[in-house]
Design a protein around this motif. Structure first.
Motif, short mmCIF file in Angstrom:
data_model
loop_
_atom_site.label_atom_id
_atom_site.label_comp_id
_atom_site.label_asym_id
_atom_site.label_seq_id
_atom_site.Cartn_x
_atom_site.Cartn_y
_atom_site.Cartn_z
N LEU A 98 -1.43 25.27 34.58
CA LEU A 98 -0.42 26.26 34.41
C LEU A 98 0.46 26.33 33.23
N ASP A 99 0.43 25.18 32.93
CA ASP A 99 1.38 24.41 31.33
C ASP A 99 0.62 23.90 30.10
N THR A 100 -0.57 23.64 30.11
CA THR A 100 -1.62 23.88 29.08
C THR A 100 -2.54 25.11 29.31
N LYS A 101 -1.83 25.97 30.03
CA LYS A 101 -2.68 27.01 29.79
C LYS A 101 -4.81 26.90 29.97
N CYS A 118 4.91 23.53 41.12
CA CYS A 118 3.62 23.08 41.26
C CYS A 118 2.09 23.86 39.95
N ARG A 119 2.51 22.96 39.35
CA ARG A 119 1.86 23.55 37.83
C ARG A 119 0.58 23.49 37.91
N LYS A 120 -0.03 22.86 38.90
CA LYS A 120 -2.44 22.77 38.69
C LYS A 120 -2.18 24.09 39.90
N LYS A 171 -1.99 35.95 32.91
CA LYS A 171 -2.03 35.55 34.48
C LYS A 171 -0.48 35.51 34.70
N ILE A 172 -0.47 34.77 33.58
CA ILE A 172 1.28 34.02 33.85
C ILE A 172 1.71 34.74 33.22
#
Ligand code: C2E
Ligand code: CA
Ligand code: CA
Length: 738
Positions: free
Chosen positions: A497-500, A703-705, A734-735
């Protein structure tokens, strides 16, 4: 008196009629001629040449003495006048010597030139038996030789006969005393009149005590035998002049001790009247003890003392025969301990033995006297229960009681272990008519209990039978699925989610069954694990996925995707060692960069053979391959291994993610998993994310994965490139919603 021939015949001893070799090869009777004159010796030899004798000559008295001591002669012709020792002197010495070792005097006939009275007297005084005057009459010489030869042969025959009698006597004496069997002679009133030493020794009695007493004091009647003494086998046999053989009887020793014997009693009939009998017996206590041990070995399980499988089958058949006759109904319970393999693997076989023994003890405690229990092998037990009218109820009642007694933990080496019990019940005659079918049905029902979560019981049903058949079919067809190319892989993207972006893909197996269509891994992986096929399937999956990853990452193909590849590794693959070798081979063959590979293992992997597993994981880590714990939080093992193992990632199981917004407990669990991962510096992946809310919760709690249908279902390999190309936009949109 004992009739020896009779005893011999009883003992089966038979004298063989052999040819009389003693007469065939017997040496000729010997005659000694003592004369100093060679011409005399020669003429006498010539005269007697036709006689069936062996003639030996001596030239003087001392030679004669020597020869007489060496040979046994039937007759001696002795010259009287010889230089040195004369004939009389020689005769006296021979006789004095001869008398010492034989009771038969050697006949010596003098041959003398003078037949005067003095000479004749001397002749007899010195021990001669006769005399012949010189020059001798040839006929007289031959006639006398014949007479003594005849006498000698007669005597020899008598002697032989005597020796034979003596030998037979000694032999039967030996037989009676050393037969190894007790032999007792009985008179016509069945009173003991003789007993051999073995009989005395076996009965611990003196001969004098036995003789004169009735045989009734020796033979004891068994307690359950309500026959009178007159009806007892021995007395009945005797009264009918018959013989009787008892294979297993009891005798009284002195002081009342019992002795197990096998005996033969034979009545003796002489002149048409009963004249007592002979009782032969031997101690069979040792034989009985050995037989008892053999029965014990053949029928009982040595560890628990319960019946063994073989005995269980045979008892079941017997009971079913009876049940058929009396319309009885029967419940057959098939039991299997839960997690017994873990106890054996982790605590050792001795601990396993303790559990089995304790389980047997608890099971016996639940049973009524009419129930039968056996250990069927390993951790399996069988119970045959005779049912009353409410058959299902009483079958269920027993199963419930058993499950309840297994709720109490087993204490092994001061540790408490919870070992449940799964039970299947089949009913006779409702479910099956034969023992073998009944066991099969109960086993099927037991399998259902295991599948439904263990520690429970199920009655057999026909649907179960169908399911079982289908299951068996699947097992068989799975064996050929790989070679028939029915197995393939799909890949599910994992999103950062961080690197999208898509950071990885998880390879997931699929089986396209020719008749059933797509079969999910939830169905076939457990089957593969049970049947051992998982090793071949797992190796194939690793090779196939790595080949695919190599294609994706290869710059020459123009794809150059920078994603890592997750591959699931089953507990069974790791726990038996050798997996690191498989991995090494695959890495070498595919030339895939180990750094892009991540292996997903479950917590339960450490329950089985932790030493082997940890060693394997360390080797894997040395290759540069990452290890993630899959389905984290669903296993029950200790968290302490997290510090020991070379891990990089925890995957939060889908069951915690589903309904996350309404389930507070799951929220707490997820938060603690995330905290744990952060404090151990492990990455964390949330799995099974299907909704915006689930994504939002995980995102805001660190939780970013993410892996889940919300982004993508598992897709075919050739769709991955397009998915990645499109993903950035989709992920961003989506984010943006959360
Ligand atoms: P797993 O390793 O936990 O794999 C994730 C499972 O969750 C996959 O099911 C995946 O399709 C499913 N999943 C992912 N996201 C979602 C979601 O948003 N919603 C729902 N409902 N499901 C989602 P799959 O492919 O059916 O695999 C089931 C299990 O079978 C796997 O669970 C894994 O334990 C086992 N398995 C699959 N492939 C392999 C394999 O190659 N080797 C081994 N040893 N086990 C495998
Ligand atoms: Ca997985
Ligand atoms: Ca999982």
């Amino acid at each position: 008196m004992l009739n020896i021939a009779f005893i011999e015949s009883l003992l089966g001893i038979k004298t063989l009629e052999s040819p009389d070799f003693s007469t065939m090869f017997r040496p000729l009777p010997k005659l000694l001629i003592v004369d100093d004159s060679p011409s005399n010796r020669m003429s006498m030899c010539e005269t007697l040449r036709n006689a069936p004798i062996d003639i030996i000559c001596a030239t003087n008295g001392s030679e004669a003495v020597r020869l007489a001591s060496k040979h046994r002669f039937f007759l001696v012709f002795m010259d009287v006048n010889m230089p040195g020792m004369d004939g009389f002197e020689t005769c006296e010495i021979i006789h004095s010597q001869h008398i010492q070792d034989s009771h038969v005097t050697l006949p010596i006939i003098f041959i003398t030139a003078s037949s005067g009275a003095g000479q004749v007297d001397r002749c007899y005084q010195s021990g001669g038996i006769d005399f012949i005057a010189k020059p001798y009459n040839e006929k007289i010489l031959v006639a006398k030789t014949k007479i003594f030869l005849h006498l000698y042969q007669e005597r020899l025959r008598t002697c032989e006969a005597l020796i034979e009698v003596e030998t037979a006597r000694k032999r039967s004496e030996l037989l009676v005393h050393n037969a190894g069997e007790g032999i007792i002679g009985l008179d016509n009133e069945l009173i003991i009149h003789s007993a051999n030493s073995v009989a005395c020794a076996l009965l611990l009695s003196k001969k004098s005590d036995l003789i004169g007493s009735s045989i009734r004091t020796v033979i004891c009647q068994k307690e359950d035998d309500d026959k009178t003494w007159e009806e007892s086998p021995l007395v009945r046999a005797y009264s009918e002049s018959q013989n009787v053989h008892m294979e297993d009887a009891l005798f009284h020793r002195s002081f009342g001790q019992p002795l197990s014997v096998e005996y033969t009693f034979a009545s003796i009939v002489s002149n048409n009247t009963l004249d007592g009998g002979v009782l032969l017996f031997q101690d069979i206590s040792e034989r009985k003890e050995t037989a008892g041990k053999l029965i014990q070995l053949a029928q009982f399980d040595q560890l628990t003392g319960l019946y063994n499988r073989m005995m269980f089958h045979s008892l079941l058949d017997q009971i079913l025969t009876g049940a058929n006759r009396y319309s009885t109904e029967i419940a057959l319970h098939f039991l299997d301990l839960d997690n017994f393999k873990d106890v054996n693997d982790t605590l050792g076989h001795d601990a396993g033995d303790i559990v089995i023994q304790e389980a047997a003890r608890r099971l016996k405690h639940c049973l009524r006297d009419s129930d039968i229990i056996a250990r069927l092998g390993g951790d399996e037990f069988g119970i045959i229960q005779r049912l009353d009218e409410q058959r299902q109820v009483s079958g269920a009642y027993l199963a419930e009681r058993i499950i309840e007694t297994f709720q109490v933990p087993f204490t092994i080496n001061n540790t408490d272990a919870f070992i449940g019990c799964s039970i299947g019940i089949a009913l006779y005659p409702e479910h099956a008519k034969t023992g073998a079918d009944l066991i099969k049905d109960a086993d099927t029902a037991m399998y259902k209990s295991k599948q439904s979560g263990r520690n429970q019981f199920h009655f057999f049903s026909n649907e179960m039978q169908d399911q079982m058949m289908q299951h068996m079919e699947l097992v068989t067809s799975l064996k050929h699925a790989l070679e028939n190319k029915e197995i393939f892989l799909v890949y599910q993207p994992q999103i950062d989610l961080d690197t999208k972006s898509v950071v990885g893909v998880e390879a997931l197996m699929r089986w396209l069954h020719p008749k059933r269509g797509l079969v999910g891994p939830d169905v076939f992986i457990p089957i593969a694990e049970q049947s051992g096929l998982i090793n071949a399937l797992g190796e194939w999956c690793l090779l196939e996925a790595c080949n695919q990853a190599k294609k994706w990452s290869d710059k020459e193909t123009g794809l150059a995707l920078e994603v890592y590849l997750s591959v699931n590794v089953s507990t069974n693959q790791l726990a038996h060692g050798g997996f690191s070798k498989v991995l090494k081979r695959v890495l070498d063959v595919t030339q895939v960069d180990p750094k892009i590979l991540k292996l997903e293992i479950t917590e339960t992997v450490l329950m089985q053979n932790p030493e082997v597993t940890i060693a394997e994981l360390e080797k894997i880590n040395q290759f540069g391959v990452d290890i993630a714990i899959d389905d984290f939080g669903t296993g029950f093992s200790s968290l302490s291994y997290l510090g020991v193992l070379p891990l990089t990632c925890l995957k939060i199981d889908r069951c915690f993610v589903t309904d996350i917004c309404s389930n507070e407990t799951n929220q707490k669990i997820i938060l603690s998993i995330i905290n744990l991962a952060q404090s151990l510096e492990l990455s964390v992946i949330g799995e099974g994310v299907e909704t915006e809310e689930e994504l939002e919760f995980l995102y805001h709690h660190g939780c970013r994965k993410i892996q889940g249908y919300y982004f993508s279902k598992p897709i075919a390999a050739d769709k991955i490139q397009d998915f990645i190309a499109e993903s950035k936009k989709v992920i961003c949109s989506k984010i943006a919603l959360i």
